[in-house]
Structures are given as structure tokens and as C-alpha cells.
Write a protein that holds these residues in place. Structure first.
Motif, PDB file in Angstrom:
ATOM      1  N   LEU A   1      62.546 -24.147   0.057  1.00  0.00           N
ATOM      2  CA  LEU A   1      63.620 -24.117  -0.873  1.00  0.00           C
ATOM      3  C   LEU A   1      64.954 -23.974  -0.064  1.00  0.00           C
ATOM      4  O   LEU A   1      64.872 -23.308   1.048  1.00  0.00           O
ATOM      5  N   LYS A   2      65.889 -24.848  -0.391  1.00  0.00           N
ATOM      6  CA  LYS A   2      67.259 -24.331   0.221  1.00  0.00           C
ATOM      7  C   LYS A   2      68.033 -23.314  -0.489  1.00  0.00           C
ATOM      8  O   LYS A   2      68.533 -22.586   0.045  1.00  0.00           O
ATOM      9  N   LEU A   3      67.619 -23.113  -1.813  1.00  0.00           N
ATOM     10  CA  LEU A   3      68.556 -22.364  -2.662  1.00  0.00           C
ATOM     11  C   LEU A   3      67.924 -21.509  -3.916  1.00  0.00           C
ATOM     12  O   LEU A   3      67.167 -22.248  -4.640  1.00  0.00           O
ATOM     13  N   ILE A   4      68.082 -20.426  -3.923  1.00  0.00           N
ATOM     14  CA  ILE A   4      67.442 -19.451  -5.150  1.00  0.00           C
ATOM     15  C   ILE A   4      68.552 -18.708  -5.641  1.00  0.00           C
ATOM     16  O   ILE A   4      69.469 -17.900  -4.942  1.00  0.00           O
ATOM     17  N   LEU A   5      68.800 -18.924  -6.832  1.00  0.00           N
ATOM     18  CA  LEU A   5      69.994 -18.186  -7.745  1.00  0.00           C
ATOM     19  C   LEU A   5      69.111 -16.921  -8.273  1.00  0.00           C
ATOM     20  O   LEU A   5      68.018 -17.012  -8.927  1.00  0.00           O
TER      21      LEU A   5
ATOM     22  N   GLU B   1      68.644 -19.720   0.844  1.00  0.00           N
ATOM     23  CA  GLU B   1      69.742 -18.964   0.755  1.00  0.00           C
ATOM     24  C   GLU B   1      69.450 -18.485  -0.811  1.00  0.00           C
ATOM     25  O   GLU B   1      69.049 -19.063  -1.633  1.00  0.00           O
ATOM     26  N   ILE B   2      69.810 -17.136  -0.868  1.00  0.00           N
ATOM     27  CA  ILE B   2      69.661 -16.314  -2.257  1.00  0.00           C
ATOM     28  C   ILE B   2      71.119 -15.914  -2.676  1.00  0.00           C
ATOM     29  O   ILE B   2      71.683 -15.336  -1.773  1.00  0.00           O
ATOM     30  N   ILE B   3      71.478 -16.576  -3.765  1.00  0.00           N
ATOM     31  CA  ILE B   3      72.874 -16.218  -4.196  1.00  0.00           C
ATOM     32  C   ILE B   3      72.608 -15.393  -5.506  1.00  0.00           C
ATOM     33  O   ILE B   3      71.880 -15.746  -6.390  1.00  0.00           O
TER      34      ILE B   3
ATOM     35  N   ALA C   1      63.602 -13.274  -8.625  1.00  0.00           N
ATOM     36  CA  ALA C   1      64.023 -14.304  -7.441  1.00  0.00           C
ATOM     37  C   ALA C   1      63.173 -13.665  -6.093  1.00  0.00           C
ATOM     38  O   ALA C   1      62.618 -14.598  -5.460  1.00  0.00           O
ATOM     39  N   ALA C   2      62.685 -12.500  -6.262  1.00  0.00           N
ATOM     40  CA  ALA C   2      61.763 -12.104  -4.873  1.00  0.00           C
ATOM     41  C   ALA C   2      60.346 -12.924  -5.086  1.00  0.00           C
ATOM     42  O   ALA C   2      59.732 -13.124  -4.085  1.00  0.00           O
TER      43      ALA C   2
ATOM     44  N   ALA D   1      66.029 -23.007  -7.253  1.00  0.00           N
ATOM     45  CA  ALA D   1      65.241 -22.215  -7.967  1.00  0.00           C
ATOM     46  C   ALA D   1      66.247 -21.560  -9.160  1.00  0.00           C
ATOM     47  O   ALA D   1      67.359 -20.885  -8.618  1.00  0.00           O
ATOM     48  N   ILE D   2      66.243 -21.633 -10.377  1.00  0.00           N
ATOM     49  CA  ILE D   2      67.379 -21.052 -11.365  1.00  0.00           C
ATOM     50  C   ILE D   2      66.444 -20.110 -12.177  1.00  0.00           C
ATOM     51  O   ILE D   2      65.389 -20.149 -12.489  1.00  0.00           O
ATOM     52  N   PRO D   3      67.365 -19.049 -12.430  1.00  0.00           N
ATOM     53  CA  PRO D   3      66.766 -18.053 -13.462  1.00  0.00           C
ATOM     54  C   PRO D   3      67.113 -18.565 -14.854  1.00  0.00           C
ATOM     55  O   PRO D   3      68.110 -18.832 -15.382  1.00  0.00           O
ATOM     56  N   THR D   4      66.087 -18.610 -15.670  1.00  0.00           N
ATOM     57  CA  THR D   4      66.077 -18.722 -17.210  1.00  0.00           C
ATOM     58  C   THR D   4      65.377 -17.234 -17.860  1.00  0.00           C
ATOM     59  O   THR D   4      64.959 -16.659 -16.984  1.00  0.00           O
ATOM     60  N   GLU D   5      65.805 -17.256 -19.085  1.00  0.00           N
ATOM     61  CA  GLU D   5      65.305 -16.124 -19.802  1.00  0.00           C
ATOM     62  C   GLU D   5      63.958 -16.072 -19.739  1.00  0.00           C
ATOM     63  O   GLU D   5      63.251 -14.624 -19.978  1.00  0.00           O
TER      64      GLU D   5
END
Ligand code: TXA
Ligand code: MG
Length: 324
Positions: A165-169, A3-5, A154-155, A29-33
Motif C-alpha cells: 500500500l501507499k497510504l493507510i489512514l 505512509e500512515i497518517i 491501522a496496525a 486503507a481507510i478507517p470506517t466504523e
């Protein structure tokens, strides 16, 4: 499929869902700078194991622990005075410090690959809010298959690891686009284990000490992740090209056109105006685009080796190194 949120549209749901998945021991998966990270609870051995499995990463290569504030860091590591000044000046931001782990730290030995030190950093941006809500450090390498190019969107993550993965932010493109700079303070000396998104000259200015560069790539593996061949696209890589051969993909810098460009499969400029910050932010995305063009070789025009260019050139040299 993951899932992508989008954190810009649903920030609260992103945090709650991410913390729920992390609590179950699954990576998110989390976004960092710097780049997107593959994050798991740093105190949970099973969760950390899943990171190594998902990436196909050798277990002797330790992970960076991400914290939301200095107090959280202090529960796990001891700061020397110089490292403390660096943290005060550059956190949150693209700086990882290698520090002695405290005996009472609950970060699992799998995260540090059994070393007595921890790589620790406080990231900028949405990931920091996730960590604050989760309340414990997150171990997170870059969210890519081991040895491949780090993801800056994220792409990118979805293409590489989406099926596992279950989740990508998704917080949009990573602002810096290069992994953090890694510093280890030893006997009042500053050792650069990995050039990265924080310009080493900014560190020298703040500490009033010279930053000691690592040996040539692969000579010593002080940060065990710094294997010579890394950041490898599928195509072969040719550096400091003075011309372009038919069918090659070209990635250049500073608007410097090369002879033969019209026969290239694709021509990309990291920063037409010659801005190293912009070049860093575009680097991994352009390497992936050049790779996707189907060209057998990616030719790189010259990139200056000063300031942030040091980290860019480091990644290019690793991309060009003989593959293991
Ligand atoms: O910007 C970044 O640093 C990103 C984002 C997600 O935070 N993370 C990242 O992680 O680049 P990774 O796993 O791709 O690279 C971590 C590097 C590796 O070279 C590893 O060997 C080194 O940090 N490292 C981690 N802990 C260490 C330690 N205790 N001593 C020496 N090197 C360490
Ligand atoms: Mg990595």
C-alpha cells in the motif's frame, strides 16, 4: 512501505493525500466504523483491479460501494420504499443495502462482479469525509488478505498489506469492530445476507417485518463473499469449549472462567461484563492476539447468539469451518 497518517492529528492532510492517491488509481486503507477498508475509485476499472490483486480476492466476489450522502447513492442505485426507510434510519452506519444498479451509474462492473445490483452503504466517521471530498463512490472490501481476519486498526492493516500500500489512514480502533449487516429487500421481504454490526432485531423493529436468516453457512452463496471458511486465524479453532487444554489460547466472554485456564498460552475475555457491543469491538483484535501467542488451537468459550451476538457467532463459526 505505506505512509500512515493519523487522522486525529492531521485530518486535512489525510483527506488531501488520500484523494490524490485515489485519483492516481491506487487503493488507500481507510478507517470506517466497522472495520478498515481497502478503498479505490469505484468508477475506475484499473483501480478496482488493484483491490482484487492486493487481497488475492476472487473476482466473482463483489465489493461494497461507499457513499457520503443519499444523493450520491441515488445516482447509482434505485431505492424501494423499505430500503429507503432503512437508509434513513440507519445511515450513516453499519448497514449495507443490496439495490438494483441504475443504467446510468458510472460504478464499474468489476466492482459489482457483473451483477445487476450494487452493495451500497454510507459509513460513519472519517471515511465519509474522504468520500465527500473525493466526490465519487469508493469500492472497499475489508483491508485484509482474502480469507483472513478483518482489520480493526491501522496496525492490523500495516502488518497484512503495508508493503503493498501507499497510504493507510489511522483513526484509531474501529468503533464497531464487525463488518456491516447486509440486507436485500425482495418482494417486501427482508433478507439477511450477512449478520453484522447493526443488530438485525433493530432492523425488524424499524421495518415492522421479520428479517429472514440465511441458510446455514455455505448452503447458498447469496452474498458471494460468504464462503463458509472465512475470518480464519492461523491456528485451529474450537468453539463452545467447556475446558481449556494445555497450551491452547482461550478467548472467553462475560467473565466466565473455564477449568484448565492456568495452563492456557493466553486468556482473553471479549467483555468481562458481558456486553456484546464491547465483545464485537474486541473480537478480531483478540483473534489476532491469540494467533500471535503461537498456540496451535484457539478455544472459544460460549458466546450468546442473540442481538449482536448473532454476528459474533457467525464469524466464530466461519473461523472454525474447514479451511479451503
Ligand atoms: O463493514 C463492511 O461492510 C466493510 C467496510 C470496509 O465497509 N466491508 C466489507 O467488505 O466487509 P467485504 O468485501 O469484506 O464484504 C462485502 C460483502 C461480500 O460478502 C460480498 O459478496 C457482498 O458484500 N456483496 C457486495 N455486493 C453484493 C451484491 N451486489 N449482491 C450480494 N452481495 C454483495
Ligand atoms: Mg472481508
Amino acid at each position: 512501505m505505506a505512509e500512515i497518517i493519523d487522522t486525529r492529528i492531521e485530518p486535512d492532510r489525510a483527506i488531501v493525500k488520500a484523494c490524490a492517491v485515489l485519483s492516481e488509481g491506487d487503493p488507500v486503507a481507510i478507517p470506517t466504523e466497522t472495520v478498515y477498508g481497502l478503498a479505490a475509485d469505484a468508477t475506475n476499472a484499473d483501480a478496482i483491479s488493484r483491490i482484487y490483486e492486493m487481497k488475492g480476492r476472487p473476482r466473482f466476489n463483489p465489493l461494497i460501494c461507499h457513499v457520503s450522502d443519499v444523493r450520491m447513492a441515488e445516482a447509482h442505485v434505485t431505492f424501494d420504499p423499505i430500503s429507503r426507510r432503512l437508509a434513513e434510519a440507519f445511515w450513516p452506519g453499519p448497514l449495507t443495502l443490496i439495490l438494483p444498479q441504475r443504467p446510468e451509474s458510472t460504478v464499474h462492473a468489476l466492482a459489482s462482479a457483473g451483477l445487476d445490483t450494487l452493495g451500497i452503504r454510507m459509513p460513519e466517521g472519517f471515511s465519509r469525509r474522504v468520500i465527500a471530498h473525493f466526490g465519487r463512490p469508493l469500492a472497499a472490501p475489508s483491508a485484509n488478505t482474502s480469507g483472513r481476519i478483518s482489520p480493526t486498526s491501522a496496525a492490523h492493516v500495516e502488518t497484512d498489506l503495508g508493503s503493498k500500500l501507499k497510504l493507510i489512514l489511522d483513526a484509531g480502533p474501529a468503533e464497531i469492530g464487525l463488518e456491516s449487516t447486509i440486507i436485500k429487500v425482495e418482494d417486501d421481504r427482508l433478507r439477511l445476507l450477512r449478520p453484522g454490526g447493526l443488530d438485525a432485531t433493530d432492523i425488524e423493529a424499524l421495518a415492522a417485518l421479520p428479517v429472514e436468516r440465511p441458510e446455514a453457512a455455505g448452503a447458498t452463496i447469496e452474498a458471494p463473499g460468504m464462503l463458509a471458511s472465512h475470518y480464519a486465524p492461523g491456528a485451529a479453532v474450537r468453539l463452545n469449549a467447556k475446558d481449556v487444554r494445555k497450551g491452547e489460547a482461550l478467548i472467553r466472554f462475560g467473565g466466565n472462567a473455564l477449568p484448565g485456564e492456568s495452563a492456557a498460552a493466553i486468556v482473553l475475555d471479549l467483555s468481562p461484563s458481558g456486553n456484546l457491543r464491547e465483545a464485537a469491538a474486541n473480537l478480531f483484535d483478540y483473534m489476532k492476539k491469540a494467533d500471535a501467542s503461537g498456540a496451535a488451537t484457539i478455544a472459544f468459550g460460549p458466546v450468546p447468539n442473540n442481538g449482536l451476538g448473532e454476528a459474533i457467532v457467525d464469524r466464530l463459526e466461519r473461523a472454525a469451518a474447514p479451511r479451503i
